[in-house]
Design a protein around this motif. Structure first.
Motif, PDB file in Angstrom:
ATOM      1  N   ALA A  66     -40.382 -73.335 -26.074  1.00 32.82           N
ATOM      2  CA  ALA A  66     -39.572 -74.194 -27.101  1.00 32.82           C
ATOM      3  C   ALA A  66     -38.140 -73.818 -27.050  1.00 32.82           C
ATOM      4  O   ALA A  66     -37.368 -74.523 -27.577  1.00 32.82           O
ATOM      5  CB  ALA A  66     -40.003 -74.062 -28.634  1.00 32.82           C
ATOM      6  N   ILE A 103     -38.684 -76.382 -22.959  1.00 27.87           N
ATOM      7  CA  ILE A 103     -37.819 -77.655 -23.148  1.00 27.87           C
ATOM      8  C   ILE A 103     -36.286 -76.984 -23.593  1.00 27.87           C
ATOM      9  O   ILE A 103     -36.222 -76.004 -23.713  1.00 27.87           O
ATOM     10  CB  ILE A 103     -38.194 -78.359 -24.176  1.00 27.87           C
ATOM     11  CG1 ILE A 103     -38.306 -77.724 -25.464  1.00 27.87           C
ATOM     12  CG2 ILE A 103     -39.471 -79.082 -23.945  1.00 27.87           C
ATOM     13  CD1 ILE A 103     -38.805 -78.484 -26.637  1.00 27.87           C
ATOM     14  N   THR A 136     -54.179 -80.656 -22.042  1.00 25.18           N
ATOM     15  CA  THR A 136     -53.630 -81.501 -23.131  1.00 25.18           C
ATOM     16  C   THR A 136     -54.870 -82.572 -23.389  1.00 25.18           C
ATOM     17  O   THR A 136     -55.230 -82.820 -24.403  1.00 25.18           O
ATOM     18  CB  THR A 136     -52.593 -82.571 -22.767  1.00 25.18           C
ATOM     19  OG1 THR A 136     -51.446 -81.244 -22.361  1.00 25.18           O
ATOM     20  CG2 THR A 136     -51.953 -83.333 -23.776  1.00 25.18           C
ATOM     21  N   THR A 219     -49.683 -91.663 -25.698  1.00 26.45           N
ATOM     22  CA  THR A 219     -48.953 -90.832 -25.160  1.00 26.45           C
ATOM     23  C   THR A 219     -47.572 -91.413 -24.727  1.00 26.45           C
ATOM     24  O   THR A 219     -46.547 -90.686 -23.842  1.00 26.45           O
ATOM     25  CB  THR A 219     -49.400 -90.418 -23.441  1.00 26.45           C
ATOM     26  OG1 THR A 219     -49.178 -91.735 -22.515  1.00 26.45           O
ATOM     27  CG2 THR A 219     -50.931 -90.099 -23.670  1.00 26.45           C
ATOM     28  N   PRO A 221     -43.843 -92.054 -25.895  1.00 26.21           N
ATOM     29  CA  PRO A 221     -42.756 -91.325 -26.929  1.00 26.21           C
ATOM     30  C   PRO A 221     -41.988 -92.377 -27.394  1.00 26.21           C
ATOM     31  O   PRO A 221     -40.732 -92.434 -27.448  1.00 26.21           O
ATOM     32  CB  PRO A 221     -41.970 -90.529 -26.136  1.00 26.21           C
ATOM     33  CG  PRO A 221     -42.148 -90.842 -24.535  1.00 26.21           C
ATOM     34  CD  PRO A 221     -43.215 -91.766 -24.532  1.00 26.21           C
ATOM     35  N   SER A 244     -44.239 -86.828 -27.832  1.00 26.75           N
ATOM     36  CA  SER A 244     -43.423 -85.643 -28.394  1.00 26.75           C
ATOM     37  C   SER A 244     -42.791 -86.432 -29.711  1.00 26.75           C
ATOM     38  O   SER A 244     -42.712 -87.472 -29.995  1.00 26.75           O
ATOM     39  CB  SER A 244     -42.443 -85.397 -27.367  1.00 26.75           C
ATOM     40  OG  SER A 244     -41.674 -86.428 -27.081  1.00 26.75           O
ATOM     41  N   LYS A 245     -42.441 -85.399 -30.817  1.00 28.04           N
ATOM     42  CA  LYS A 245     -42.001 -85.725 -32.065  1.00 28.04           C
ATOM     43  C   LYS A 245     -40.780 -86.885 -31.901  1.00 28.04           C
ATOM     44  O   LYS A 245     -40.012 -86.912 -31.133  1.00 28.04           O
ATOM     45  CB  LYS A 245     -41.070 -84.622 -32.747  1.00 28.04           C
ATOM     46  CG  LYS A 245     -42.166 -83.976 -33.676  1.00 28.04           C
ATOM     47  CD  LYS A 245     -41.232 -82.767 -34.405  1.00 28.04           C
ATOM     48  CE  LYS A 245     -42.032 -81.722 -34.890  1.00 28.04           C
ATOM     49  NZ  LYS A 245     -41.378 -80.700 -35.199  1.00 28.04           N
ATOM     50  N   LEU A 265     -49.470 -82.075 -31.191  1.00 27.34           N
ATOM     51  CA  LEU A 265     -48.425 -81.597 -30.457  1.00 27.34           C
ATOM     52  C   LEU A 265     -48.745 -80.252 -29.680  1.00 27.34           C
ATOM     53  O   LEU A 265     -49.558 -79.641 -30.438  1.00 27.34           O
ATOM     54  CB  LEU A 265     -46.950 -81.480 -30.874  1.00 27.34           C
ATOM     55  CG  LEU A 265     -46.360 -82.762 -31.617  1.00 27.34           C
ATOM     56  CD1 LEU A 265     -45.177 -82.512 -32.406  1.00 27.34           C
ATOM     57  CD2 LEU A 265     -46.327 -83.477 -30.401  1.00 27.34           C
TER      58      LEU A 265
END
Ligand code: NAP
Length: 297
Positions: A66, A103, A136, A219, A221, A244-245, A265
């Motif tokens: 992160a 990220i 995933t 999937t 975003p 992703s968020k 996530l």
């Protein structure tokens, strides 16, 4: 071998252990910061306090997947203490020192820009994204099993998006005997779906498809599972949103309609931290072999 390379691993979770294992196997000198509660020891790795790191000798800093948290701190699963990597610390590292992260949140990007440090964002890499799509997809299977009372086999599953994750998820559910429909916007993705034996549909047509679906795995975003689509779903439909968020689902509307929707996530780190760590470790050590050569120039 990475003999002579000095690497600081700052914080992180179980995935970091695989990175540490690989670095020490390749003979790098590794400083562990934020691992006070880790009982396991690694030959060639020493625990150190952040303030006592020899920043001016570091060739590499490895941050958690992160990167930095929104507070600017480094997450430390193996320590009760949070770490704060400062501009001054980073500025003291040699010019060739690189920083690995999964990220890069704004705070980290800014810190790297201010100090002229090269940031390597591992999750941006195609190879890492493709390898990561394996755990995933397995995580999506786990979620589907946990949150339904019917088999995947024989159910109708829509996978939205035909990128690195979408393709692996679609293939996995197809191989489990689901009737997989693939929603995408590009004609080449729809063509690939046909080649894979799936049923393609344009993502704009999701509201029309919704009634036929038992499980939807997103999937993309971007908001694609709209209120209009949710309104057509059967009460038992399960939405697993992997994007992703904030995900691609109108979660509020789904809740209002009683449709179970989950933003799932970080599945690789949850279902297979060892494999997820090995994926990162493999890519980091491959890249470090080049950095080691650069250092010798
Ligand atoms: P990717 O390869 O870039 O694929 C994304 C897909 O979304 C592409 O097919 C893209 O199609 C499509 N897309 C984007 N915007 C769209 C829109 N507005 N309408 C229709 N289609 C759109 O990304 P990925 O590696 O598969 O990752 C997908 C998402 O999963 C990301 O958000 C990633 O962070 C997340 N992820 C989650 C987990 C987890 O554990 N939950 C694990 C890994 C990744 P086009 O080519 O047409 O743009």
């Amino acid at each position: 071998m990475l003999t002579g390379l000095q690497v600081a691993v700052l914080g992180g979770d179980a995935r970091q252990l695989e990175i540490i294992r690989k670095l020490t196997e390749l003979d790098a000198k590794v400083y562990l910061v934020g691992f006070d509660q880790l009982e396991q020891s690694f030959a060639g790795a020493v625990k150190e306090k952040l303030e006592e790191l020899p920043f001016n000798e570091l060739d590499v800093i490895v941050l958690p997947v992160a990167g930095l948290q929104s507070t600017g701190e480094v997450e430390t699963v193996f320590s009760p203490h949070h770490l704060r990597l400062t501009k001054d610390m980073l500025a003291r590292t040699p010019d060739h020192c690189v920083v690995f992260t999964g990220i890069s949140p704004t705070a980290l990007t800014k810190l790297a820009e201010q100090t002229g440090k090269k940031l390597i964002r591992l999750l941006d890499r195609d190879d890492v994204a493709i390898y990561n799509s394996i755990p995933t997809a397995e995580g999506a299977v786990m979620m589907a099993i946990q949150h339904t009372d019917f088999t995947i086999h024989g159910s109708t599953v829509a996978v939205l998006g035909m990128g690195r994750v979408g393709m692996s998820v679609a293939r996995t559910f197809d191989s489990l005997g689901a009737n997989v429909k693939l929603g995408a916007r590009r004609s080449e993705h729809l063509a690939r779906a046909i080649e894979m034996g799936l049923t393609p549909f344009s993502i704009d047509e999701l509201p029309k498809e919704a009634e036929s679906l038992d499980i939807i795995i997103n999937t993309i975003p971007s908001l694609v599972i709209t209120a209009q689509a949710i309104a057509k779903m059967k009460p038992h439909t399960l939405i697993i949103d992997l994007a992703s968020k904030p995900g691609g689902t109108d979660f509020q509307f789904a809740k209002k309609r009683g449709i179970k929707s989950i933003l799932a996530l970080g599945l690789p780190g949850i279902v297979a931290p060892k494999t997820a760590g090995q994926i990162l470790a493999g890519v980091i050590t491959d890249l470090l072999k080049d950095i080691d050569m650069m250092k010798g120039d």
